[in-house]
Scaffold this motif. Sequence first.
Motif, PDB file in Angstrom:
ATOM      1  N   UNK A  18       0.847  -1.206   0.000  1.00 39.74           N
ATOM      2  CA  UNK A  18       0.000   0.000   0.000  1.00 39.74           C
ATOM      3  C   UNK A  18       0.882   1.255   0.000  1.00 39.74           C
ATOM      4  N   UNK A  19       1.957   1.248   0.782  1.00 41.12           N
ATOM      5  CA  UNK A  19       2.882   2.401   0.788  1.00 41.12           C
ATOM      6  C   UNK A  19       3.476   2.604  -0.605  1.00 41.12           C
ATOM      7  N   UNK A  20       3.838   1.502  -1.246  1.00 37.48           N
ATOM      8  CA  UNK A  20       4.397   1.596  -2.608  1.00 37.48           C
ATOM      9  C   UNK A  20       3.366   2.207  -3.549  1.00 37.48           C
ATOM     10  N   UNK A  21       2.124   1.742  -3.426  1.00 38.43           N
ATOM     11  CA  UNK A  21       1.058   2.238  -4.308  1.00 38.43           C
ATOM     12  C   UNK A  21       0.844   3.737  -4.113  1.00 38.43           C
ATOM     13  N   UNK A  22       0.689   4.200  -2.861  1.00 40.30           N
ATOM     14  CA  UNK A  22       0.369   5.634  -2.737  1.00 40.30           C
ATOM     15  C   UNK A  22       1.577   6.518  -2.986  1.00 40.30           C
ATOM     16  N   UNK A  23       2.772   5.993  -2.779  1.00 37.48           N
ATOM     17  CA  UNK A  23       3.956   6.805  -3.092  1.00 37.48           C
ATOM     18  C   UNK A  23       3.996   7.126  -4.585  1.00 37.48           C
ATOM     19  N   UNK A  24       3.786   6.104  -5.400  1.00 40.52           N
ATOM     20  CA  UNK A  24       3.871   6.335  -6.850  1.00 40.52           C
ATOM     21  C   UNK A  24       2.627   7.084  -7.344  1.00 40.52           C
ATOM     22  N   UNK A  25       1.489   6.813  -6.706  1.00 40.87           N
ATOM     23  CA  UNK A  25       0.238   7.488  -7.072  1.00 40.87           C
ATOM     24  C   UNK A  25       0.360   8.992  -6.802  1.00 40.87           C
ATOM     25  N   UNK A  26       0.906   9.362  -5.644  1.00 45.27           N
ATOM     26  CA  UNK A  26       1.071  10.779  -5.305  1.00 45.27           C
ATOM     27  C   UNK A  26       2.087  11.426  -6.254  1.00 45.27           C
TER      28      UNK A  26
END
Length: 333
Positions: A113-121
């Motif tokens: 989840x951290x990986x997902x929102x880091x790249x999403x942001x």
Amino acid sequence: MPADLTIFDSWHDRAGVRKDARLVVGDEDLATKKFFPDHVVPHLRHPLVVAREDTARRYLAAQHLYQWLRFTERFEVEVVLRTVQRIADGASGVDLSKKMRRYAMKINVDEQFHALYSIDVADQIEEASGIRALPFDFAPYLRHLDGIGSENPSYAKLVQLLQVIVFETLITSLLQDVPRDDDLITVVRETVRDHAADEVYHHAYFAQVFKELWTQLDPADRRAVAHFLPAVIVRSLQPATRSARLALAGVGFSPADVDTIVAESYDQDSVMSGIRFAARRTVGLFRKCGVFDVPGAREAFVSAGFADPGEGGTAALDGIDDIRAAIGGLDVP
Ligand SMILES: [Fe+2]
Ligand SMILES: [Fe+2]
């Protein structure tokens, strides 16, 4: 065997992935607020950069933010997930209870989840700001980090476990400062705040994993681990000068100026003092477990640039409240 933790029993109610909404960039922030705090980006404080116009400085700060978010995404996927899955599968080299292995599965969900929102942001800010991200290559960092294992193949898997124990117990100034900095783009503050909220629990988990690992190692393996640890810490926290160089060239600095700015901003002493600060609790954990009772361990740390770790120093963190306070007393569950 040390007592089981209970901290992940409440995971379904308090983990970011279970309760947080998507992090979304607010367009109104982008015109006025900062991408990243200057004081944690050494090249932004260099006189040649300070003298540049606002547009160039904003471009450099945006590039630093992108590389940091992309680094976070890659680190979670390529370094953390590979080892935490092994812990969950009982194949990491440390013998853990079923409960601790199930906790590892929860941590893997957090990290994905951290990986997902880091790249999403990163994608959202790139789109909304119109500042295109420069290419980011994680491979050189990973090669360097994995180099210790490549040079000691019989310890390669153990070194990968140490990488995660080290990284998950570091407390960087960035983790403490960004969420409170009102000058920053709100979604950047929220990203670090949400990540830090989960990492409080990971810190406690990996401190426990190290305690258990250390009791299970025989004397020869303890000696090997004690000698790998300083290099694992130093290589984990190597600053991203490759990305800085690309960005500095992107705002028109000559190759000679880029060399000067990078050499003066990332000199050995300043880099090492940042590393000592971020790793103070990790080193405290090693001290508490007895790492520095191993012959030669203190000398290995000192020659890597740490103060004598056997003497005094910062204590390990003990328990969730302690860890939360150390990360900055953030208002998180
Ligand atoms: Fe994470
Ligand atoms: Fe983590």
